[in-house]
Structures are given as structure tokens and as C-alpha cells.
Design an enzyme around this catalytic site. Structure first.
Site, PDB file in Angstrom:
ATOM      1  N   LYS A   1       0.855  -1.196   0.000  1.00 19.17           N
ATOM      2  CA  LYS A   1       0.000   0.000   0.000  1.00 19.17           C
ATOM      3  C   LYS A   1       0.884   1.237   0.000  1.00 19.17           C
ATOM      4  O   LYS A   1       1.893   1.285   0.712  1.00 19.17           O
ATOM      5  CB  LYS A   1      -0.908   0.019   1.232  1.00 19.17           C
ATOM      6  CG  LYS A   1      -1.757   1.295   1.315  1.00 19.17           C
ATOM      7  CD  LYS A   1      -2.941   1.165   2.246  1.00 19.17           C
ATOM      8  CE  LYS A   1      -2.617   1.478   3.666  1.00 19.17           C
ATOM      9  NZ  LYS A   1      -3.837   1.570   4.505  1.00 19.17           N
TER      10      LYS A   1
ATOM     11  N   ASP B   1     -16.383  16.419  18.254  1.00 16.94           N
ATOM     12  CA  ASP B   1     -15.437  16.978  17.280  1.00 16.94           C
ATOM     13  C   ASP B   1     -15.470  18.497  17.465  1.00 16.94           C
ATOM     14  O   ASP B   1     -16.558  19.080  17.537  1.00 16.94           O
ATOM     15  CB  ASP B   1     -15.878  16.603  15.851  1.00 16.94           C
ATOM     16  CG  ASP B   1     -14.772  16.802  14.812  1.00 16.94           C
ATOM     17  OD1 ASP B   1     -14.426  15.822  14.130  1.00 16.94           O
ATOM     18  OD2 ASP B   1     -14.284  17.949  14.681  1.00 16.94           O
TER      19      ASP B   1
HETATM   20  N1  LIG Z   1      -4.434   3.124  13.009  1.00 13.37           N
HETATM   21  C1  LIG Z   1      -4.744   3.059  11.753  1.00 13.37           C
HETATM   22  O1  LIG Z   1      -4.639   2.006  11.103  1.00 13.37           O
HETATM   23  C2  LIG Z   1      -5.280   4.260  11.056  1.00 13.37           C
HETATM   24  C3  LIG Z   1      -5.835   4.128   9.779  1.00 13.37           C
HETATM   25  C4  LIG Z   1      -6.384   5.228   9.169  1.00 13.37           C
HETATM   26  C5  LIG Z   1      -6.339   6.464   9.798  1.00 13.37           C
HETATM   27  N2  LIG Z   1      -5.752   6.584  11.020  1.00 13.37           N
HETATM   28  C6  LIG Z   1      -5.707   7.888  11.705  1.00 13.37           C
HETATM   29  O2  LIG Z   1      -7.033   8.205  12.126  1.00 13.37           O
HETATM   30  C7  LIG Z   1      -7.164   9.621  12.221  1.00 13.37           C
HETATM   31  C8  LIG Z   1      -8.459  10.050  11.543  1.00 13.37           C
HETATM   32  O3  LIG Z   1      -8.399   9.749  10.164  1.00 13.37           O
HETATM   33  P1  LIG Z   1      -9.626  10.162   9.217  1.00 13.37           P
HETATM   34  O4  LIG Z   1      -9.348   9.560   7.891  1.00 13.37           O
HETATM   35  O5  LIG Z   1     -10.920   9.842   9.877  1.00 13.37           O
HETATM   36  O6  LIG Z   1      -9.427  11.747   9.178  1.00 13.37           O
HETATM   37  P2  LIG Z   1     -10.546  12.864   8.932  1.00 13.37           P
HETATM   38  O7  LIG Z   1      -9.809  14.101   8.585  1.00 13.37           O
HETATM   39  O8  LIG Z   1     -11.578  12.348   7.995  1.00 13.37           O
HETATM   40  O9  LIG Z   1     -11.228  13.040  10.376  1.00 13.37           O
HETATM   41  C9  LIG Z   1     -10.529  13.492  11.498  1.00 13.37           C
HETATM   42  C10 LIG Z   1     -11.481  14.273  12.392  1.00 13.37           C
HETATM   43  O10 LIG Z   1     -10.825  14.529  13.653  1.00 13.37           O
HETATM   44  C11 LIG Z   1     -11.321  15.777  14.089  1.00 13.37           C
HETATM   45  N3  LIG Z   1     -10.559  16.323  15.212  1.00 13.37           N
HETATM   46  C12 LIG Z   1      -9.437  17.089  15.169  1.00 13.37           C
HETATM   47  N4  LIG Z   1      -9.093  17.432  16.446  1.00 13.37           N
HETATM   48  C13 LIG Z   1     -10.002  16.852  17.278  1.00 13.37           C
HETATM   49  C14 LIG Z   1     -10.179  16.827  18.701  1.00 13.37           C
HETATM   50  N5  LIG Z   1      -9.356  17.476  19.524  1.00 13.37           N
HETATM   51  N6  LIG Z   1     -11.229  16.138  19.215  1.00 13.37           N
HETATM   52  C15 LIG Z   1     -12.076  15.453  18.401  1.00 13.37           C
HETATM   53  N7  LIG Z   1     -11.965  15.464  17.052  1.00 13.37           N
HETATM   54  C16 LIG Z   1     -10.938  16.142  16.496  1.00 13.37           C
HETATM   55  C17 LIG Z   1     -11.332  16.619  12.820  1.00 13.37           C
HETATM   56  O11 LIG Z   1     -12.135  17.776  12.965  1.00 13.37           O
HETATM   57  C18 LIG Z   1     -11.903  15.628  11.800  1.00 13.37           C
HETATM   58  O12 LIG Z   1     -13.310  15.717  11.716  1.00 13.37           O
HETATM   59  C19 LIG Z   1      -5.901  10.214  11.591  1.00 13.37           C
HETATM   60  O13 LIG Z   1      -5.018  10.575  12.623  1.00 13.37           O
HETATM   61  C20 LIG Z   1      -5.331   9.060  10.817  1.00 13.37           C
HETATM   62  O14 LIG Z   1      -3.952   9.145  10.635  1.00 13.37           O
HETATM   63  C21 LIG Z   1      -5.230   5.515  11.655  1.00 13.37           C
END
Ligand SMILES: NC(=O)c1ccc[n+]([C@@H]2O[C@H](COP(=O)([O-])OP(=O)(O)OC[C@H]3O[C@@H](n4cnc5c(N)ncnc54)[C@H](O)[C@@H]3O)[C@@H](O)[C@H]2O)c1
Length: 325
Positions: A67, A159
Site C-alpha cells: 500500500k 469533534d
Molecule cells: N491506526 C490506523 O490504522 C489508522 C488508519 C487510518 C487512519 N488513522 C488515523 O485516524 C485519524 C483520523 O483519520 P480520518 O481519515 O478519519 O481523518 P478525517 O480528517 O476524515 O477526520 C478526522 C477528524 O478529527 C477531528 N478532530 C481534530 N481534532 C479533534 C479533537 N481534539 N477532538 C475530536 N476530534 C478532532 C477533525 O475535525 C476531523 O473531523 C488520523 O489521525 C489518521 O492518521 C489511523
């Protein structure tokens, strides 16, 4: 011929219950020492885009996937997802490229599904309420997967961008027939949730670990850089911590490196990795009062398992576009 699977193809062929099973099998294979997967390589560009390259081999499936994933939180202003990805699937015997898959949908499905697996093994069986930090792409599949493994009847979402939380509440209430409300504060969410999911783009702790209720399970998916974190040291100290993979978690998870560097915990605080819990070689939850926490940084075997499932189903169902390269 190479099979191209677009997002709409993947939406047709992938079912969350099946992805949960596929990931459980992949983590069993990892626990048996048969999966081959280096810690991912990454590049951060000056404009703040993080790229990761994630190869993985699963012998049971005879599949090798790679990936390429990017994370750019500023994409929201460009009306693009934070996470974009593409996945190549190769026949592990011949090396032949057999499929190219849109990777953002696979990422959301395999990440949500892993939250389902972790909650199945670690949360209380009677857990019925979920609280989600972050109302983005991953939050949606996390909730779908939780509903597969626990009888969730009440959901709160928090959020700081309230409009995003409101959109999430409406969309997921309609989709899942659940009561999904916007939470007014992190502490209200903690008080009212048996399972907490942290899946935000925050670089700072989302709540105070002193406020956690006994018996809570936390699925911590958001952060994957050692210099940032979503969880404070008190949350980690109070929890029985299970990780997706020790090596990757120690290399990448700020949620763990901060409390280790502060001397709050040592590496021995990590009770197990998820494969050890699934195979029963390490205990999951030890009491109804224990706080359990699963920390995921995301592994290539998740992509390999979900992509191989999607490919097999697409071939069966005649979905996708064949091209010769
Ligand atoms: N562990 C894994 O395998 C894995 C896989 C995919 C994504 N992720 C991580 O998950 C996270 C979210 O990814 P996504 O694709 O949903 O992103 P996204 O941008 O679609 O959503 C993230 C959300 O978090 C919100 N946010 C920011 N600060 C915040 C706070 N203090 N309290 C609550 N909400 C807050 C934002 O406003 C946004 O709505 C990222 O950090 C990403 O790197 C991890």
C-alpha cells in the site's frame, strides 16, 4: 491481465462482517509467526504530507500487497480525504501483479474492522454505548464495526468542528438506526460511554485520563507519529494496553513514547499484542472494572487481508475492470 477495483467496486464486494473475520485470521497468522511484514517506510514532505509504503505477505492467502498511503490533514480545505491510498496485489508464488485497488476505502474498512476485532476481545460483553472522538472518515467504519460485535444502542460523537459532528450524527443515525448524538464535551463523552474510540487528527491529548470510568474499553486509532499523541500518560498508565504490533507501536505511537519517555511506564506495561489475545496465549480483559486499551498504528497485513478478500469476491461476482499493462 490486472483487475482494477474502484471504490464503487469495493463498496459492492466488501461486507464489514467478512472483513472482521479476515482480519482476525490475519492476526492469528501473525501470532503464529507466519506473516511477513516490515515496519513501514515513510517520507514527510516539506508541505506536511506524510507518505507511508506498507508491504505485507500472508501465507494462508498466498498474497503479497503493497500500500502507498498519504496523510494530509489540510486536505479537508481542498475537499479531499485526509487519507489517500492505492494498493497493489501480487501473486506471492509467481510475483505477478493481479490487482490494483483504490486504497482509501480499503483503509477505512480494514481500520474499522480492526476496531471491531479489538472490541470483541477486550471490551465488556455488556458494553452498549460508544463515544467517538473525531467525526471523520475512519469514525464511520469504526462505528459500523463496533455494531457488529457489541449490542451498541447509544452513540456520542465529539469533534471541535461541530458541523462535522452534526453531519456524522445524522448520517450514522439514518444508516444504522441508532441514536447518535453530538457530545458537548470530552468529559460528558467519557461519562456516558462503555467503549471510547479515538480517531481524530488531534496532536494533543483529547481528554484527561483521570476522568475514565472503570470498565471502559478504548480503541485508540488516531495517532501514528512518535512526536504527537491523542492520549495522555494517565490514560496509558491506568489501562491494560494491547497493541497491534509491539515493534511498530514502539517505533510510531506517540501515545506510548510520551509516557515511556516521561518514566510513567516502561515497555513491559504493554500486556500483549492483539494476535496473542486472539489465539488465547495472553489474557484479554481480567475484570469488569479493568480499563482496557487497544492501540493501533495500522499494519500492512490488514491491507493484505482486506484486499485479498475484495479481490476474491470481485472475481466470484464478476466485478471490476480487467486491463493488460
Ligand atoms: N491506526 C490506523 O490504522 C489508522 C488508519 C487510518 C487512519 N488513522 C488515523 O485516524 C485519524 C483520523 O483519520 P480520518 O481519515 O478519519 O481523518 P478525517 O480528517 O476524515 O477526520 C478526522 C477528524 O478529527 C477531528 N478532530 C481534530 N481534532 C479533534 C479533537 N481534539 N477532538 C475530536 N476530534 C478532532 C477533525 O475535525 C476531523 O473531523 C488520523 O489521525 C489518521 O492518521 C489511523
Amino acid at each position: 491481465m490486472v483487475l482494477i477495483l474502484s471504490r464503487s467496486d469495493l463498496e459492492r464486494v466488501l461486507d464489514m462482517g467478512e472483513v472482521i473475520h479476515a482480519l482476525e485470521d490475519a492476526f492469528k497468522e501473525k501470532a503464529d509467526g507466519k506473516a511477513i511484514m516490515p515496519v513501514r517506510s515513510s517520507v514527510s514532505t516539506p508541505s506536511g504530507t506524510w507518505f507511508g509504503v506498507m508491504p505485507a505477505f500472508l501465507g494462508e492467502l498466498n498474497s503479497f500487497t503493497t500500500k502507498i498511503v498519504s496523510v494530509q490533514p489540510k486536505n479537508f480545505d481542498r475537499k479531499l480525504p485526509t487519507i489517500l491510498a492505492s494498493i497493489a496485489l501480487n501473486d506471492a508464488e509467481s510475483g505477478e501483479l493481479v490487482a490494483l485497488l483504490e486504497g482509501s476505502y480499503i483503509t477505512a474498512m480494514r481500520t474499522g474492522a480492526l476496531g471491531g476485532v479489538a472490541a470483541k476481545y477486550l471490551s465488556r460483553k455488556d458494553a452498549s454505548s460508544a463515544g467517538i472522538f473525531g467525526a471523520g472518515v475512519q469514525a464511520r467504519t469504526q462505528l459500523v464495526a463496533l455494531k457488529h460485535v457489541r449490542n451498541i444502542t447509544r452513540v456520542l460523537v465529539y469533534d471541535p468542528f461541530v458541523e462535522r459532528a452534526k453531519d456524522f450524527s445524522k448520517e450514522m443515525s439514518d444508516k444504522l438506526g441508532l441514536k447518535v448524538d453530538v457530545s458537548s464535551s470530552p468529559s460528558e463523552l467519557l461519562d456516558e460511554s462503555d467503549i471510547i474510540v479515538t480517531v481524530s487528527t488531534s496532536k494533543e491529548p483529547l481528554f484527561n485520563g483521570q476522568d475514565l470510568k472503570p470498565g471502559t474499553h478504548i480503541n485508540a486509532f488516531g495517532n501514528f507519529k512518535p512526536t504527537e499523541r491523542e492520549l495522555d500518560s494517565e490514560t496509558i498508565r491506568r489501562s491494560r494496553v494491547v497493541v497491534d504490533d509491539r515493534e511498530a507501536a514502539f517505533a510510531e505511537a506517540g501515545d506510548l513514547s510520551f509516557p515511556i519517555n516521561e518514566g510513567v511506564i516502561t515497555k513491559d506495561h504493554i500486556a500483549a499484542d492483539l494476535g496473542e489475545v486472539i489465539t488465547g496465549s495472553k489474557q484479554a480483559r481480567s475484570s469488569q472494572e479493568e480499563i482496557t486499551l487497544f492501540k493501533s498504528v495500522g499494519l500492512g497485513i490488514q491491507d493484505c487481508a482486506a484486499s485479498t478478500l475484495a479481490y476474491k469476491k470481485a472475481v466470484e461476482m464478476g466485478v471490476g475492470t480487467k486491463v493488460s499493462l
